[in-house]
Design an enzyme around this catalytic site. Sequence first.
Site, PDB file in Angstrom:
ATOM      1  N   ALA A   1       0.830  -1.211   0.000  1.00 37.24           N
ATOM      2  CA  ALA A   1       0.000   0.000   0.000  1.00 37.24           C
ATOM      3  C   ALA A   1       0.860   1.254   0.000  1.00 37.24           C
ATOM      4  O   ALA A   1       0.592   2.215  -0.731  1.00 37.24           O
ATOM      5  CB  ALA A   1      -0.935  -0.005   1.204  1.00 37.24           C
ATOM      6  N   TYR A   2       1.895   1.253   0.809  1.00 35.12           N
ATOM      7  CA  TYR A   2       2.795   2.408   0.902  1.00 35.12           C
ATOM      8  C   TYR A   2       3.562   2.601  -0.404  1.00 35.12           C
ATOM      9  O   TYR A   2       3.623   3.714  -0.949  1.00 35.12           O
ATOM     10  CB  TYR A   2       3.760   2.205   2.072  1.00 35.12           C
ATOM     11  CG  TYR A   2       4.700   3.350   2.305  1.00 35.12           C
ATOM     12  CD1 TYR A   2       4.233   4.599   2.699  1.00 35.12           C
ATOM     13  CD2 TYR A   2       6.080   3.185   2.162  1.00 35.12           C
ATOM     14  CE1 TYR A   2       5.098   5.659   2.929  1.00 35.12           C
ATOM     15  CE2 TYR A   2       6.954   4.228   2.391  1.00 35.12           C
ATOM     16  CZ  TYR A   2       6.465   5.459   2.775  1.00 35.12           C
ATOM     17  OH  TYR A   2       7.330   6.501   3.000  1.00 35.12           O
ATOM     18  N   ALA A   3       4.134   1.522  -0.933  1.00 30.59           N
ATOM     19  CA  ALA A   3       4.898   1.620  -2.173  1.00 30.59           C
ATOM     20  C   ALA A   3       4.012   2.054  -3.336  1.00 30.59           C
ATOM     21  O   ALA A   3       4.428   2.843  -4.188  1.00 30.59           O
ATOM     22  CB  ALA A   3       5.571   0.288  -2.479  1.00 30.59           C
TER      23      ALA A   3
ATOM     24  N   SER B   1       1.387   3.949  -3.169  1.00 29.38           N
ATOM     25  CA  SER B   1       1.099   5.383  -3.034  1.00 29.38           C
ATOM     26  C   SER B   1       2.286   6.222  -3.492  1.00 29.38           C
ATOM     27  O   SER B   1       2.117   7.266  -4.128  1.00 29.38           O
ATOM     28  CB  SER B   1       0.729   5.719  -1.585  1.00 29.38           C
ATOM     29  OG  SER B   1       1.861   5.675  -0.724  1.00 29.38           O
TER      30      SER B   1
END
Length: 224
Positions: free
Chosen positions: A132-134, A136
């Site tokens: 999810a972080y990557a 974004s």
Amino acid sequence: MAERLGSDGLAVVVHHSTGKDRAEETAESVVRAGGRAVVAGGDVADEVAMAEVFEVAEREYGGVDVVVHTAGVMRLAPVAQMDLATFDRVQRTNVRGTFVVDQLAARHVRRGGAIINFSTSVTRLQIPGYAAYAASKGAVEALTLVLARELGGRDITVNTVAPGPTATTLFLDGKSQEAVDQIASMNPMGRLGEPADVAEAVAFLAGPARWVNGQVIHVNGGAA
């Protein structure tokens, strides 16, 4: 970064969402060192709140020349297990927040200025749990590259800084010392990055780097 830019002669608006006390401490540090700084708050994904931050800069200093957008959240879980509400929160802050700030920057930054976004070296490491972080931050990189071209002819540079593991609250939160040491040992330099390491890259892009545009600059000690 605020302290470094302040020492380089830039008048600084220190933004905060929930960390007002820390923002005020940072601004006070800039002022003690002989610089100029004020504080402004608001949710980066709220276009009205962010418009008010830009208004503070224009009211206090007469205009906006450099925007450094560092705000972000990181929530980790495997794709199969991540709650969608958590995923949405990450995207709202990291993607929508960057879009809102970049949109306002595109409208307000003066000729000869710089817009600096933040990604992460995790986009190249494919570490389980970081999807999810990557994702974004991959969106942030794409936005940066397109905006650099949309602002062609205005002498405004748009770049993204992609740090590796750096000793910040965002990175250290929830990690054991053993985990931190293990991550540090994987770096060719044998340590975590420090905020000052990243601030050097930001100061370069904010000032002398007039021929660096539409780039993702990995500041990670050679981690990837």
